[in-house]
Structure formats: structure tokens, C-alpha cells
Scaffold this motif. Structure first.
Motif, PDB file in Angstrom:
ATOM      1  N   ASN A 205      -0.372  -5.424  10.469  1.00 26.98           N
ATOM      2  CA  ASN A 205       0.793  -4.887  12.163  1.00 26.98           C
ATOM      3  C   ASN A 205       0.928  -3.107  11.739  1.00 26.98           C
ATOM      4  O   ASN A 205       1.815  -2.727  12.342  1.00 26.98           O
ATOM      5  CB  ASN A 205       1.971  -5.257  11.645  1.00 26.98           C
ATOM      6  CG  ASN A 205       2.243  -6.747  12.068  1.00 26.98           C
ATOM      7  OD1 ASN A 205       1.521  -7.554  12.831  1.00 26.98           O
ATOM      8  ND2 ASN A 205       2.497  -8.135  11.553  1.00 26.98           N
ATOM      9  N   GLY A 206      -0.125  -2.374  11.220  1.00 32.30           N
ATOM     10  CA  GLY A 206       0.019  -1.064  10.869  1.00 32.30           C
ATOM     11  C   GLY A 206       0.777  -1.101   9.464  1.00 32.30           C
ATOM     12  O   GLY A 206       1.062   0.599   9.410  1.00 32.30           O
ATOM     13  N   ASP A 207       1.318  -2.247   8.468  1.00 35.35           N
ATOM     14  CA  ASP A 207       1.756  -1.321   7.923  1.00 35.35           C
ATOM     15  C   ASP A 207       1.313  -1.752   5.994  1.00 35.35           C
ATOM     16  O   ASP A 207      -0.198  -1.296   6.006  1.00 35.35           O
ATOM     17  CB  ASP A 207       3.460  -2.900   7.482  1.00 35.35           C
ATOM     18  CG  ASP A 207       4.034  -2.399   8.822  1.00 35.35           C
ATOM     19  OD1 ASP A 207       4.480  -1.736   9.795  1.00 35.35           O
ATOM     20  OD2 ASP A 207       4.953  -3.904   8.878  1.00 35.35           O
ATOM     21  N   SER A 208       1.876  -1.058   5.514  1.00 30.74           N
ATOM     22  CA  SER A 208       1.489  -0.924   3.863  1.00 30.74           C
ATOM     23  C   SER A 208       1.312  -2.033   3.128  1.00 30.74           C
ATOM     24  O   SER A 208       1.798  -3.242   3.475  1.00 30.74           O
ATOM     25  CB  SER A 208       2.068  -0.009   2.934  1.00 30.74           C
ATOM     26  OG  SER A 208       2.276  -0.167   2.135  1.00 30.74           O
ATOM     27  N   ALA A 209       0.215  -2.124   2.214  1.00 29.06           N
ATOM     28  CA  ALA A 209      -0.390  -3.619   2.259  1.00 29.06           C
ATOM     29  C   ALA A 209       0.260  -4.109   0.946  1.00 29.06           C
ATOM     30  O   ALA A 209      -0.164  -4.019  -0.355  1.00 29.06           O
ATOM     31  CB  ALA A 209      -1.502  -3.646   1.544  1.00 29.06           C
ATOM     32  N   VAL A 210       1.488  -3.708   0.342  1.00 28.54           N
ATOM     33  CA  VAL A 210       2.021  -4.102  -0.432  1.00 28.54           C
ATOM     34  C   VAL A 210       2.076  -5.287  -1.135  1.00 28.54           C
ATOM     35  O   VAL A 210       2.275  -6.491  -0.384  1.00 28.54           O
ATOM     36  CB  VAL A 210       4.163  -4.243   0.041  1.00 28.54           C
ATOM     37  CG1 VAL A 210       4.843  -4.587  -1.207  1.00 28.54           C
ATOM     38  CG2 VAL A 210       4.106  -2.738   0.802  1.00 28.54           C
ATOM     39  N   GLY A 211       1.908  -5.360  -1.904  1.00 24.44           N
ATOM     40  CA  GLY A 211       1.474  -6.357  -2.865  1.00 24.44           C
ATOM     41  C   GLY A 211       0.258  -6.633  -3.849  1.00 24.44           C
ATOM     42  O   GLY A 211      -0.105  -8.199  -4.288  1.00 24.44           O
ATOM     43  N   LEU A 212      -0.171  -5.594  -3.860  1.00 24.21           N
ATOM     44  CA  LEU A 212      -1.454  -5.187  -3.973  1.00 24.21           C
ATOM     45  C   LEU A 212      -1.541  -4.075  -5.208  1.00 24.21           C
ATOM     46  O   LEU A 212      -1.115  -3.354  -5.102  1.00 24.21           O
ATOM     47  CB  LEU A 212      -3.018  -5.250  -3.396  1.00 24.21           C
ATOM     48  CG  LEU A 212      -3.376  -5.724  -2.427  1.00 24.21           C
ATOM     49  CD1 LEU A 212      -4.314  -5.603  -1.466  1.00 24.21           C
ATOM     50  CD2 LEU A 212      -3.960  -7.366  -3.223  1.00 24.21           C
ATOM     51  N   ASP A 213      -2.190  -3.998  -6.813  1.00 26.95           N
ATOM     52  CA  ASP A 213      -2.445  -3.289  -7.465  1.00 26.95           C
ATOM     53  C   ASP A 213      -3.643  -2.484  -6.915  1.00 26.95           C
ATOM     54  O   ASP A 213      -4.527  -2.506  -7.372  1.00 26.95           O
ATOM     55  CB  ASP A 213      -2.643  -3.805  -8.885  1.00 26.95           C
ATOM     56  CG  ASP A 213      -2.598  -2.713 -10.081  1.00 26.95           C
ATOM     57  OD1 ASP A 213      -2.566  -2.967 -11.386  1.00 26.95           O
ATOM     58  OD2 ASP A 213      -2.730  -1.284  -9.770  1.00 26.95           O
ATOM     59  N   THR A 214      -3.333  -1.382  -6.226  1.00 31.81           N
ATOM     60  CA  THR A 214      -4.520  -0.386  -5.735  1.00 31.81           C
ATOM     61  C   THR A 214      -4.757   0.018  -6.994  1.00 31.81           C
ATOM     62  O   THR A 214      -5.739   0.476  -6.308  1.00 31.81           O
ATOM     63  CB  THR A 214      -3.922   0.764  -5.030  1.00 31.81           C
ATOM     64  OG1 THR A 214      -2.711   0.881  -5.349  1.00 31.81           O
ATOM     65  CG2 THR A 214      -3.328  -0.359  -3.800  1.00 31.81           C
ATOM     66  N   ALA A 215      -4.918  -0.163  -8.241  1.00 29.42           N
ATOM     67  CA  ALA A 215      -5.402   1.117  -8.915  1.00 29.42           C
ATOM     68  C   ALA A 215      -6.893   0.166 -10.198  1.00 29.42           C
ATOM     69  O   ALA A 215      -7.435   0.839 -10.194  1.00 29.42           O
ATOM     70  CB  ALA A 215      -4.603   1.285 -10.763  1.00 29.42           C
ATOM     71  N   ASN A 216      -6.748  -1.238  -9.055  1.00 27.01           N
ATOM     72  CA  ASN A 216      -8.162  -2.261  -8.842  1.00 27.01           C
ATOM     73  C   ASN A 216      -8.864  -2.183  -7.899  1.00 27.01           C
ATOM     74  O   ASN A 216      -9.435  -3.306  -8.217  1.00 27.01           O
ATOM     75  CB  ASN A 216      -7.307  -3.230  -9.704  1.00 27.01           C
ATOM     76  CG  ASN A 216      -6.632  -3.285 -11.141  1.00 27.01           C
ATOM     77  OD1 ASN A 216      -7.750  -2.411 -12.837  1.00 27.01           O
ATOM     78  ND2 ASN A 216      -5.223  -3.773 -11.108  1.00 27.01           N
ATOM     79  N   LEU A 217      -8.498  -1.747  -6.893  1.00 25.18           N
ATOM     80  CA  LEU A 217      -9.289  -1.861  -6.413  1.00 25.18           C
ATOM     81  C   LEU A 217      -9.615  -0.119  -4.944  1.00 25.18           C
ATOM     82  O   LEU A 217      -9.076   0.252  -5.568  1.00 25.18           O
ATOM     83  CB  LEU A 217      -8.113  -2.560  -4.339  1.00 25.18           C
ATOM     84  CG  LEU A 217      -8.027  -4.087  -5.606  1.00 25.18           C
ATOM     85  CD1 LEU A 217      -6.596  -4.535  -4.253  1.00 25.18           C
ATOM     86  CD2 LEU A 217      -9.514  -5.183  -5.679  1.00 25.18           C
ATOM     87  N   ALA A 218     -10.833  -0.186  -4.716  1.00 19.64           N
ATOM     88  CA  ALA A 218     -11.095   0.880  -3.883  1.00 19.64           C
ATOM     89  C   ALA A 218     -10.345   0.369  -2.299  1.00 19.64           C
ATOM     90  O   ALA A 218      -9.898   1.695  -1.390  1.00 19.64           O
ATOM     91  CB  ALA A 218     -12.204   0.822  -3.187  1.00 19.64           C
ATOM     92  N   GLY A 219     -10.034  -0.605  -1.911  1.00 19.06           N
ATOM     93  CA  GLY A 219      -9.575  -0.828  -0.528  1.00 19.06           C
ATOM     94  C   GLY A 219      -9.401  -2.447  -0.054  1.00 19.06           C
ATOM     95  O   GLY A 219     -10.180  -3.114  -1.054  1.00 19.06           O
TER      96      GLY A 219
END
Length: 330
Positions: A306-320
Motif C-alpha cells: 500500500n506504499g506505507d512503511s513496513a512497520v514490524g521489522l527490526d531493520t537493523a538485521n535486514l538489508a530490506g
């Protein structure tokens, strides 16, 4: 490409071609090539039909379980394949390149950093309840000589073999990588070309794997022996079929039990119970791979679509995050 909307296979082929050109130029120039650049060159080819969301900073409200499990900071991409009916398959993908030493011996360093990288991949995949996988960057067919794709009457000019070229970017379930770092030809032979990964009509099972039916529930047996109902099911079948192929070559009988799980992210699994069969593999392969198959995508995937932020992921452990929606290609 034409002005009409491309197919998913065409978009994936375009991504692979970008990676292939870079690897060939690196080999020919003597400057070599690396996993991160290869990944970036692939992913810039797939939007807008495929959503690609790079993570550059920690988002507030991320998944603290990943930190609690001790997962390190990595360059892994979380892929979700979303079907027209909402069925989805999640896989955590770590890139690995084929290297050759001065004696031309092959190496794919699955045990990098004394296994810490492998452990981090699995800790994060366990927290997210998705399938840990590898994207294998295998270079040009000439770089891989004398190993080729196995087709009969193979051309002496390896770079005239389309099958070999397609193998340049392939996917591989990580449950099969344990202990074969010194035999990367095995991973090469069992890996799945990028364009084939999402093909519902792909022939996924070898005769040996087809015969290995011990412990399968009727539901799972039907899933494994019929054409995939959509793109997410096809990706899941491709990966688990490679594990079944390895298992079919091992001795030993599986336990006559099933495994169930309590998932705090989503209880919408396609398969609520799965055989615990593992043989000499490091984990029950059905559970590790097919836990990624859901009837609906997680909330953070819906947000991304939907074009929103992917809230719920710890982005420190993922490139994307990469979201492949079959509906984008209609």
C-alpha cells in the motif's frame, strides 16, 4: 521488453541479465565482483512491478525478538511472494558467491565467520517464521568450467548454453548448505535458477524425491505431486523439493509424527502440521521451509504493497524487503 506489461519471468530474467553482465565484466576486467553490488544491480531492475524497500535505519517499533535472539547485523533481504488469492510465501535470502582458488577448486563459503553468519540467518528466519535461503551468484559459465549444467551433448562453448547462463543466479535452501562448503558442486547442481523459481509449471521433483513419501499427510502429498496453484506455492515447492531430493538419497526412516508450531506473528499457515523428517539434515526441512507459506501475507507486507512503511521489522538485521505480487503482472 515491449510496451505491454511484462511477465514475472521476464522481469526476473531482466534482473538476472543485469547480474550476469556485471559478473562477466568483473571476470574479464580482472577487477572481480561482489555479492552486494550484484544484489543491488538485480534489484534496481525489478520495480515498479516488484516492491523493493531498502532499510537504512532502525525503525521505531521494530521486532525486538530478533535482538533478543542475538541475531547480528547482516545484508539479508526478506522476500515475500504474494499470490492473487492472498496466499504468500516468505523467505530470508542471504547472498553467496562462487569463488575459485589458484588451483581452480570451487568454494562457496557457507561457513563464513566460523558459522556465525549461518546462525544469524537462521535466528532471524526463526523469529520471522520464514524459510532461510541462499541466493547463489555463480559467475559466467566459463568461470564455472569444467562444471556444467548436465544437459546431454553439452556445447564446448559454455557461454552458448542458455541453461548454464540461467544458472548464474540461483536459489538454494539453507538447510542443505550445512557441511557441503567443500563440495559446492552439490549446491550448484541442486540450486534453482531465478527465472524458474516462481514458475508453477516447473518440474520440481526428481524420481528419487517422488518415491520418498514416508510420513506425508494427504494434504502435503497432494501439494507436492500436483501443479502449484500459484507463484507462492511454486517457490515453496521448488525449495522443499530440493530438500526432499537430498533426503531421498539418505538412509533411515522418519518418525511417524508431525510437528506443530505456535507462531506469534501469524497463525495463518497453509500447513498447520508437518512431518518432522530430517535424516542427516540439520533441521526438519518441511517445517523450516513450509512455515513460510501463509494464507495471507503479514501486516508489514500489506503495508509495503500500500506504499506505507513496513512497520514490524527490526531493520537493523535486514538489508530490506522485496515483495513480489503476482497481481502486478496481470
Amino acid at each position: 521488453m515491449t510496451n505491454s506489461s511484462p511477465t514475472l519471468q521476464q522481469v526476473l530474467e531482466q534482473a538476472r541479465n543485469a547480474a550476469y553482465r556485471y559478473m562477466v565484466k568483473g571476470e574479464n576486467s580482472g577487477l572481480d565482483w561482489d555479492e552486494e553490488t550484484t544484489t543491488n544491480l538485480m534489484l534496481v531492475e525489478v520495480p515498479p512491478l516488484v516492491k523493493v524497500i531498502p532499510f537504512t535505519r532502525l525503525q521505531e517499533g521494530g521486532d525486538k525478538r530478533l535482538k533478543e535472539l542475538g541475531a547480528g547485523v547482516g545484508a539479508d533481504w526478506l522476500w515475500w511472494w504474494v499470490g492473487d488469492d492472498g496466499t504468500s510465501f516468505g523467505m530470508l535470502v542471504q547472498a553467496k558467491r562462487l569463488k575459485k582458488d589458484k588451483n581452480e577448486a570451487w568454494l562457496i563459503d557457507f561457513g563464513y565467520k566460523s558459522g556465525k553468519q549461518w546462525q544469524d540467518l537462521h535466528a532471524t528466519a526463526n523469529a520471522l517464521q520464514v524459510a532461510p535461503s541462499y541466493a547463489l551468484y555463480l559467475g559466467s559459465p566459463n568461470y564455472r568450467k569444467p562444471v556444467e549444467c548436465g544437459v546431454k551433448n553439452h556445447s564446448s562453448d559454455y557461454e552458448q548454453c542458455e541453461r548454464c547462463i540461467r544458472k548464474s543466479v540461483s536459489f538454494y535452501p539453507s538447510v542443505l548448505a550445512d557441511g557441503i562448503g567443500v563440495e559446492p558442486e552439490v549446491a550448484y547442481g541442486q540450486s534453482i535458477p531465478l527465472e524458474s523459481l516462481a514458475d508453477p509449471q516447473a518440474d520440481t521433483e526428481t524420481p528419487n524425491a517422488q518415491e520418498w513419501t514416508f510420513g506425508l499427510t494427504p494434504e502435503l502429498k497432494e501439494f507436492m505431486t500436483t501443479e502449484a496453484a500459484g507463484v507462492p506455492q511454486a517457490v515453496a515447492k521448488q525449495l522443499v523439493s530440493r530438500a526432499r531430493e537430498r533426503r531421498s538419497l539418505q538412509f533411515g526412516i522418519a518418525m511417524e509424527e508431525t510437528l506443530t508450531r505456535d507462531d506469534q506473528i501469524s497463525e495463518d499457515f497453509v500447513f498447520q502440521s508437518l512431518p518432522p523428517d530430517r535424516g542427516h539434515l540439520p533441521a526438519p526441512y518441511f517445517l523450516q521451509i513450509l512455515r513460510g507459506l501463509r494464507r495471507t501475507p503479514p501486516g508489514y507486507v500489506l503495508n509495503a504493497l500500500n506504499g506505507d512503511s513496513a512497520v514490524g521489522l527490526d531493520t537493523a538485521n535486514l538489508a530490506g524487503l522485496v515483495v513480489v505480487s503476482a497481481g502486478s503482472f496481470n
